[in-house]
Design a protein around this motif. Structure first.
Motif, PDB file in Angstrom:
ATOM      1  N   ASP A 198       0.740  -1.325  -0.045  1.00  0.00           N
ATOM      2  CA  ASP A 198      -0.110   0.098   0.007  1.00  0.00           C
ATOM      3  C   ASP A 198       0.758   1.254  -0.120  1.00  0.00           C
ATOM      4  N   GLN A 199       2.034   1.167   0.762  1.00  0.00           N
ATOM      5  CA  GLN A 199       2.821   2.601   0.669  1.00  0.00           C
ATOM      6  C   GLN A 199       3.467   2.671  -0.668  1.00  0.00           C
ATOM      7  N   ILE A 200       3.750   1.688  -1.254  1.00  0.00           N
ATOM      8  CA  ILE A 200       4.469   1.508  -2.543  1.00  0.00           C
ATOM      9  C   ILE A 200       3.184   2.271  -3.540  1.00  0.00           C
ATOM     10  N   LEU A 201       1.943   1.575  -3.499  1.00  0.00           N
ATOM     11  CA  LEU A 201       1.165   1.997  -4.535  1.00  0.00           C
ATOM     12  C   LEU A 201       0.400   3.283  -4.233  1.00  0.00           C
ATOM     13  N   MET A 202       0.653   3.854  -3.190  1.00  0.00           N
ATOM     14  CA  MET A 202      -0.217   5.105  -2.817  1.00  0.00           C
ATOM     15  C   MET A 202      -1.417   5.275  -3.270  1.00  0.00           C
ATOM     16  N   GLY A 203      -2.240   4.311  -3.080  1.00  0.00           N
ATOM     17  CA  GLY A 203      -3.813   4.511  -3.612  1.00  0.00           C
ATOM     18  C   GLY A 203      -3.934   4.082  -4.978  1.00  0.00           C
ATOM     19  N   GLY A 204      -2.768   3.900  -5.748  1.00  0.00           N
ATOM     20  CA  GLY A 204      -2.883   3.789  -7.041  1.00  0.00           C
ATOM     21  C   GLY A 204      -2.724   2.200  -7.518  1.00  0.00           C
ATOM     22  N   ARG A 205      -2.560   1.965  -8.665  1.00  0.00           N
ATOM     23  CA  ARG A 205      -2.596   0.674  -9.082  1.00  0.00           C
ATOM     24  C   ARG A 205      -1.071   0.212  -9.580  1.00  0.00           C
ATOM     25  N   PRO A 206      -0.791  -0.874  -9.654  1.00  0.00           N
ATOM     26  CA  PRO A 206       0.510  -1.353 -10.013  1.00  0.00           C
ATOM     27  C   PRO A 206       0.712  -0.854 -11.495  1.00  0.00           C
ATOM     28  N   HIS A 207       1.923  -0.514 -11.719  1.00  0.00           N
ATOM     29  CA  HIS A 207       2.372   0.125 -13.236  1.00  0.00           C
ATOM     30  C   HIS A 207       3.866  -0.133 -13.422  1.00  0.00           C
ATOM     31  N   SER A 208       4.266   0.060 -14.553  1.00  0.00           N
ATOM     32  CA  SER A 208       5.855  -0.353 -14.848  1.00  0.00           C
ATOM     33  C   SER A 208       6.554   0.387 -14.066  1.00  0.00           C
ATOM     34  N   GLY A 209       6.272   1.680 -13.533  1.00  0.00           N
ATOM     35  CA  GLY A 209       7.193   2.316 -12.739  1.00  0.00           C
ATOM     36  C   GLY A 209       7.312   1.844 -11.123  1.00  0.00           C
ATOM     37  N   ASN A 210       6.555   1.062 -10.690  1.00  0.00           N
ATOM     38  CA  ASN A 210       6.600   0.520  -9.166  1.00  0.00           C
ATOM     39  C   ASN A 210       6.825  -0.879  -9.393  1.00  0.00           C
ATOM     40  N   THR A 211       6.987  -1.742 -10.586  1.00  0.00           N
ATOM     41  CA  THR A 211       7.076  -3.135 -10.585  1.00  0.00           C
ATOM     42  C   THR A 211       8.180  -3.560  -9.931  1.00  0.00           C
ATOM     43  N   SER A 212       9.386  -2.975  -9.894  1.00  0.00           N
ATOM     44  CA  SER A 212      10.464  -3.635  -8.960  1.00  0.00           C
ATOM     45  C   SER A 212      10.436  -3.557  -7.759  1.00  0.00           C
ATOM     46  N   GLN A 213       9.664  -2.641  -7.298  1.00  0.00           N
ATOM     47  CA  GLN A 213       9.424  -2.122  -5.837  1.00  0.00           C
ATOM     48  C   GLN A 213       8.502  -3.482  -5.316  1.00  0.00           C
ATOM     49  N   LEU A 214       7.393  -3.548  -6.156  1.00  0.00           N
ATOM     50  CA  LEU A 214       6.405  -4.845  -5.770  1.00  0.00           C
ATOM     51  C   LEU A 214       7.418  -5.982  -5.621  1.00  0.00           C
ATOM     52  N   ARG A 215       7.907  -6.008  -6.717  1.00  0.00           N
ATOM     53  CA  ARG A 215       8.729  -7.493  -6.458  1.00  0.00           C
ATOM     54  C   ARG A 215       9.576  -7.674  -5.524  1.00  0.00           C
ATOM     55  N   GLY A 216      10.223  -6.515  -5.060  1.00  0.00           N
ATOM     56  CA  GLY A 216      10.896  -6.459  -3.816  1.00  0.00           C
ATOM     57  C   GLY A 216      10.124  -6.920  -2.438  1.00  0.00           C
ATOM     58  N   VAL A 217       8.879  -6.249  -2.308  1.00  0.00           N
ATOM     59  CA  VAL A 217       8.273  -6.753  -1.173  1.00  0.00           C
ATOM     60  C   VAL A 217       7.563  -8.151  -1.328  1.00  0.00           C
ATOM     61  N   ASP A 218       7.614  -8.747  -2.459  1.00  0.00           N
ATOM     62  CA  ASP A 218       7.279 -10.040  -2.621  1.00  0.00           C
ATOM     63  C   ASP A 218       8.247 -10.954  -2.254  1.00  0.00           C
ATOM     64  N   GLN A 219       9.267 -10.590  -2.579  1.00  0.00           N
ATOM     65  CA  GLN A 219      10.678 -11.220  -2.042  1.00  0.00           C
ATOM     66  C   GLN A 219      10.610 -11.311  -0.601  1.00  0.00           C
ATOM     67  N   GLN A 220      10.537 -10.071   0.017  1.00  0.00           N
ATOM     68  CA  GLN A 220      10.656 -10.001   1.197  1.00  0.00           C
ATOM     69  C   GLN A 220       9.583 -10.654   2.004  1.00  0.00           C
ATOM     70  N   LEU A 221       8.447 -10.859   1.664  1.00  0.00           N
ATOM     71  CA  LEU A 221       7.209 -11.750   2.100  1.00  0.00           C
ATOM     72  C   LEU A 221       7.669 -13.218   1.948  1.00  0.00           C
ATOM     73  N   ARG A 222       8.223 -13.690   0.925  1.00  0.00           N
ATOM     74  CA  ARG A 222       8.802 -15.012   0.777  1.00  0.00           C
ATOM     75  C   ARG A 222       9.787 -15.534   1.695  1.00  0.00           C
ATOM     76  N   ALA A 223      10.812 -14.496   1.892  1.00  0.00           N
ATOM     77  CA  ALA A 223      11.848 -14.659   2.887  1.00  0.00           C
ATOM     78  C   ALA A 223      11.288 -14.642   4.233  1.00  0.00           C
ATOM     79  N   GLU A 224      10.305 -13.793   4.557  1.00  0.00           N
ATOM     80  CA  GLU A 224       9.761 -13.948   5.896  1.00  0.00           C
ATOM     81  C   GLU A 224       9.084 -15.343   6.157  1.00  0.00           C
ATOM     82  N   LEU A 225       8.153 -15.547   4.970  1.00  0.00           N
ATOM     83  CA  LEU A 225       7.644 -16.982   5.330  1.00  0.00           C
ATOM     84  C   LEU A 225       8.618 -18.212   5.337  1.00  0.00           C
TER      85      LEU A 225
END
Length: 184
Positions: free
Chosen positions: A116-143
């Motif tokens: 939500d902090q990355i998207l700031m109320g918006g939707r995923p787009h090419s400008g935030n893809t790498s940040q979203l991938r980073g939080v996905d990787q963080q989630l996988r590491a935590e799990l």
């Protein structure tokens, strides 16, 4: 001079403490969100993890208790001991699994906050893809860091810190055997 209470009283108290912990965990597990506000996010990693946690939480409730207690030849106190030890293992294993689910949910809920902090109320787009991938990787590491060993150690330290009687708590191996036998 007063005598200490019989050990079966300690066993009964311990079972009640562990069951109370499990009940509290179940409330938290049941209260966690499972569906995203925007259904386009339904299949994202965090929401998929939350839905799996809800299913796992229901599953641990539905696992049959092991009601086969060996008959003791030592009288009523020994039979009560055998029954309490069996219930203790059941409750302890359920609490262990509940804690695992709860920690997985917490990781997924942090993922939602970061996303939500990355998207700031918006939707995923090419400008935030790498940040979203980073939080996905963080989630996988935590799990991946949520292991039976770490949960067992954490719960044991917590119990000792609360000055609970842990003298006959089941081993991690006994818990894992219980889970394999009852919940798969």
């Amino acid at each position: 001079m007063s005598l200490p209470p019989p050990v079966n009283e300690y066993r009964t108290m311990r079972v009640a403490e562990v069951l109370s912990d499990f009940r509290t965990l179940q409330y938290y597990i049941a209260a966690a969100p499972v569906d995203p506000p925007n259904m386009d996010d339904y299949y994202t990693e965090g929401y998929a993890a939350l839905r799996q946690c809800a299913l796992d939480g229901q599953h641990i409730l539905n696992c049959a208790a092991d009601i086969t207690v060996p008959r003791s030849s030592g009288g009523a106190d020994e039979q009560a001991k055998a029954e309490l030890k069996q219930v203790h293992l059941d409750a302890y294993a359920r609490r262990h699994e509940g804690q695992k689910i709860y920690l997985r949910q917490a990781a997924a809920q942090r993922w939602i906050e970061w996303r939500d902090q990355i998207l700031m109320g918006g939707r995923p787009h090419s400008g935030n893809t790498s940040q979203l991938r980073g939080v996905d990787q963080q989630l996988r590491a935590e799990l991946a860091s949520i292991t039976d060993e770490s949960i067992y150690a954490e719960l044991q330290a917590s119990d000792v810190g609360m000055d609970r009687w842990v003298g006959e708590d089941p081993s991690l191996r006994a818990i894992q055997r219980w889970v394999r036998a009852r919940c798969r």
